[in-house]
Design an enzyme around this catalytic site. Structure first.
Site, PDB file in Angstrom:
ATOM      1  N   ASP A 143      35.910  43.760  37.446  1.00 36.36           N
ATOM      2  CA  ASP A 143      36.766  42.638  37.473  1.00 36.36           C
ATOM      3  C   ASP A 143      37.305  42.333  35.848  1.00 36.36           C
ATOM      4  O   ASP A 143      36.243  42.310  35.157  1.00 36.36           O
ATOM      5  CB  ASP A 143      36.168  41.456  38.071  1.00 36.36           C
ATOM      6  CG  ASP A 143      37.108  40.190  37.860  1.00 36.36           C
ATOM      7  OD1 ASP A 143      38.309  40.236  37.550  1.00 36.36           O
ATOM      8  OD2 ASP A 143      36.909  39.181  38.584  1.00 36.36           O
TER       9      ASP A 143
ATOM     10  N   SER B 299      39.018  32.250  40.550  1.00 33.46           N
ATOM     11  CA  SER B 299      39.796  32.671  40.020  1.00 33.46           C
ATOM     12  C   SER B 299      40.544  31.599  39.182  1.00 33.46           C
ATOM     13  O   SER B 299      40.032  30.840  38.385  1.00 33.46           O
ATOM     14  CB  SER B 299      40.680  33.746  40.587  1.00 33.46           C
ATOM     15  OG  SER B 299      41.685  34.439  39.773  1.00 33.46           O
TER      16      SER B 299
ATOM     17  N   HIS C 290      37.501  41.672  41.674  1.00 33.44           N
ATOM     18  CA  HIS C 290      38.254  40.422  41.954  1.00 33.44           C
ATOM     19  C   HIS C 290      38.860  40.364  43.155  1.00 33.44           C
ATOM     20  O   HIS C 290      39.593  41.123  43.698  1.00 33.44           O
ATOM     21  CB  HIS C 290      39.355  40.235  40.745  1.00 33.44           C
ATOM     22  CG  HIS C 290      39.900  39.054  40.612  1.00 33.44           C
ATOM     23  ND1 HIS C 290      39.222  38.151  39.745  1.00 33.44           N
ATOM     24  CD2 HIS C 290      40.924  38.240  41.181  1.00 33.44           C
ATOM     25  CE1 HIS C 290      39.793  36.796  39.650  1.00 33.44           C
ATOM     26  NE2 HIS C 290      40.946  37.009  40.588  1.00 33.44           N
TER      27      HIS C 290
END
Length: 319
Positions: free
Chosen positions: A248, A153, A278
């Site tokens: 995501d 991320s 995610h």
């Protein structure tokens, strides 16, 4: 579009949108979400230290050494959390598994977080630790010259940016980058409402909340070190593994970055995980998400393949 896989949906369906909280509340909730009580890996050594920072500060690190004889490659793993959340303690379980599964020394930095420290403070810390790791293999207990960077991320963003900075500044020599559902641009041109439902951990408003805290202004967001996808030139970067998840909101910008790396002549392994959301990569404990472990194995296979020729040549020289 698929529904989230039952394994991951059971883990994230009760997670409320982060942007509804204060930063401190979000930090506490994120730490609770990542908290693991079970022992996930058997390692030879885990120790804390500090590295000189770029601005007269010091950067705390935790170093994970796997069992075995080595010499082990070194991976600097940059944690996720939207540039605002996470740290050494919350990512301890993930780093233990990475060291064990990838058979490498993992260096986990406690880089400075926004909004107290906006871009590029945290990135500068990550780069300083990467420079330190490249020059201190003796301190880390290995004579391997293989150096990897990786992150998930926001950590994937930082790993990509560190790779860009290393190329632009002439070092350190990074051999591979692992980008797990990275955020690669601040401008939301890949906004996908269908992948950001409330049961899927993060939404577009969460991303906007994160970027607003991280950046001083939109001009900073145009920097390739904040938005790697905006870099005019992605050639001569380390080979990469890019992992993306179907459900995501960062999916398409991760795909776009993998495509641009490939177009620039950078060897890329892109693996897309259907029915995943995610944060799936960090779900390595009970309730266990098997595809998190599949992703670890995938990264390991990519690293083995990338360095197979080098290892064969070394064996021939020894023989």
């Amino acid at each position: 579009m698929s529904e989230a896989h039952p394994d991951i949906k059971a883990v994230v369906s009760e997670v409320p949108p982060l942007h509804q909280f204060s930063v401190e509340q979000a930090r506490e909730g994120y730490a609770d979400y990542l908290s693991v009580e079970q022992d996930l890996a058997s390692l030879a050594d885990v120790r804390d230290s500090v590295v000189p920072g770029p601005d007269g500060n010091t950067v705390p690190i935790r170093v994970y050494t796997p069992e075995g004889e080595g010499p082990f490659p070194v991976m600097v793993w940059l944690h996720g959390g939207g540039f605002l959340l996470g740290g050494i303690e919350s990512y301890d379980p993930v780093c233990r598994v990475l060291a064990d599964e990838l058979d490498c020394i993992v260096v986990s930095p406690e880089y400075r977080l926004a909004p107290e420290h906006k871009f590029p403070a945290g990135l500068r810390d990550c780069y300083a630790v990467t420079e330190w790791a490249a020059d201190r293999t003796d301190v880390l207990g290995t004579d391997s010259d293989e150096l990897f960077v990786g992150g998930d991320s926001a950590g994937g963003n930082l790993a990509a940016a560190v790779s860009l900075m290393a190329r632009d500044k002439g070092g350190p020599d990074i051999d591979y980058q692992v980008l797990v559902y990275p955020t690669t641009t601040f401008s939301y041109e890949f906004a996908d409402e269908a992948s950001g439902g409330e049961s899927y951990f993060i939404t577009e408003p969460d991303l906007e909340w994160s970027w607003e805290h991280y950046l001083e202004n939109d001009i900073d967001g145009m920097s390739p070190y904040a938005s790697p996808l905006r870099a005019s030139d992605l050639s001569d970067l380390p080979p990469a593994t890019v992992l993306t998840a179907e459900l995501d909101p960062l999916r398409e910008e991760g795909v776009a970055y993998a495509d641009r790396l490939e177009d620039a002549g950078v060897p890329v392994e892109h693996t897309h995980y259907d029915e995943m959301v995610h944060s799936f990569f960090t779900n390595v404990a009970e309730p266990r998400v098997e595809r998190a472990w599949d992703a670890m194995a995938e990264i390991d296979a990519h690293l083995d393949a990338a360095f197979a020729d080098d290892k064969e040549q070394e064996d021939l020289l020894v023989a």
